[in-house]
Design an enzyme around this catalytic site. Structure first.
Site, PDB file in Angstrom:
ATOM      1  N   ASP A 109      59.509  58.388  57.094  1.00 39.37           N
ATOM      2  CA  ASP A 109      60.362  59.801  56.710  1.00 39.37           C
ATOM      3  C   ASP A 109      61.810  59.568  57.021  1.00 39.37           C
ATOM      4  OD1 ASP A 109      60.667  62.419  56.444  1.00 39.37           O
ATOM      5  OD2 ASP A 109      60.135  63.100  58.359  1.00 39.37           O
TER       6      ASP A 109
ATOM      7  N   ASN B 113      53.437  67.287  49.627  1.00 38.76           N
ATOM      8  CA  ASN B 113      54.512  66.756  49.048  1.00 38.76           C
ATOM      9  C   ASN B 113      54.603  67.390  47.472  1.00 38.76           C
ATOM     10  OD1 ASN B 113      55.033  63.888  50.769  1.00 38.76           O
ATOM     11  ND2 ASN B 113      56.236  65.293  51.006  1.00 38.76           N
TER      12      ASN B 113
END
Ligand code: IPE
Ligand code: IPE
Ligand code: MG
Length: 259
Positions: free
Chosen positions: A27, A75
């Site tokens: 991330d 996502n």
């Protein structure tokens, strides 16, 4: 001053006690790029370098399983342009990596709802998986269009169908019945989960499989995560006491009888 940068963590790792499986939530690509006035995609491109570095780092010390969260079911809700750029980057990267995977004896695996991926991506992914299926040094699993809730929902449907068809009785449903229906059925549960970028959440990753995983969080953004950062996480993992519901005294007793 002892910063992470000048301690070589590799030398501190006990290679006889490596985690069997490391899972990583990669991330911070977007924030890393933004901090330099660049577009988010620039962050993703540099994230690929970190993937190479960490994969190599794991293989070098003898980790058998590495799972990388590359794209979640959530996502898909990102801006269209970012999603297509990510898919293109994935496609290009996979096309380039075949030689490295073969040379290093690494098996490529994938978990997730692969049918949601663009056909070209799915094709090259399946080709890579097929070409590397007999490699034995390490299994690199990419979590692509992966969501743990979707995985568990699909598993539940399959089990319910088996009950309905009379192939399974409710009394025979065990934890293994569920485990066997997950994408990860052939991979041991992760022992260590690393998340970069200072976020302290699971984001729908391996919910069932991480019941007893040690969690490790670092402030570093994914593109700046190095081999030494990986080794630092493993070193910290090795210095934790994993009790699995028992007491510290019981664990120490087990250690003395086993040695
Ligand atoms: C991780 O970085 C990569 C993917 C989720 C594909 P992000 O893109 O989430 O970066 P941040 O969290 O916005 O900085
Ligand atoms: C999690 O990262 C998914 C991947 C790393 C692929 P996100 O950046 O999408 O997670 P949230 O939405 O901030 O929790
Ligand atoms: Mg993020």
């Amino acid at each position: 001053m002892n910063t992470n940068e000048n301690i070589a963590y590799q030398d501190k790792i006990d290679t006889s006690k490596l985690p069997e499986h490391i899972a990583i939530i990669m991330d911070g690509n977007g924030r890393w790029a933004k901090a330099q006035g660049k577009h988010r995609i620039f962050g993703h491109k540099n994230g690929v370098k970190a993937v190479r570095e960490v994969t190599e780092g794991c293989a070098e010390i003898g980790i058998k399983n590495l799972t990388l969260y590359a794209f979640s079911t959530e996502n898909w809700n990102r801006p269209k342009l970012e999603v297509s750029a990510l898919m293109e980057l994935l496609f290009i990267t996979m096309g380039k990596e075949i030689k490295t995977l073969q040379k290093n004896n690494i098996r490529l695996n994938a978990i997730g709802h692969l049918h949601s991926l663009p056909e070209s991506n799915r094709k090259v992914l399946l080709e890579l998986m097929e070409a590397t299926k007999n490699n034995t040094r390490m299994t690199l699993t990419l979590a692509l269009s992966y969501g743990a809730r979707e995985e568990l929902t699909e598993a539940t449907k399959k089990i319910a169908q088996a009950v309905k068809d009379g192939q399974l009785s409710i009394e025979d449903i065990k934890q293994e019945t569920i485990t066997e229906q997950l994408y990860t059925k052939n991979i041991p549960d992760p022992e260590l989960m690393i998340r970069t970028s200072g976020e302290h959440r699971i984001s729908n990753f391996l919910l069932w499989q991480m019941a007893y995983t040690e969690l490790y969080f670092t402030e570093k953004f994914w593109p700046e995560f190095t081999k030494n950062d990986l080794y630092k996480a493993i070193y910290e993992f090795q210095n934790r006491e994993r009790r699995f519901g028992m007491t510290s005294e019981q664990i120490n007793e087990q250690l003395t009888t086993n040695n």
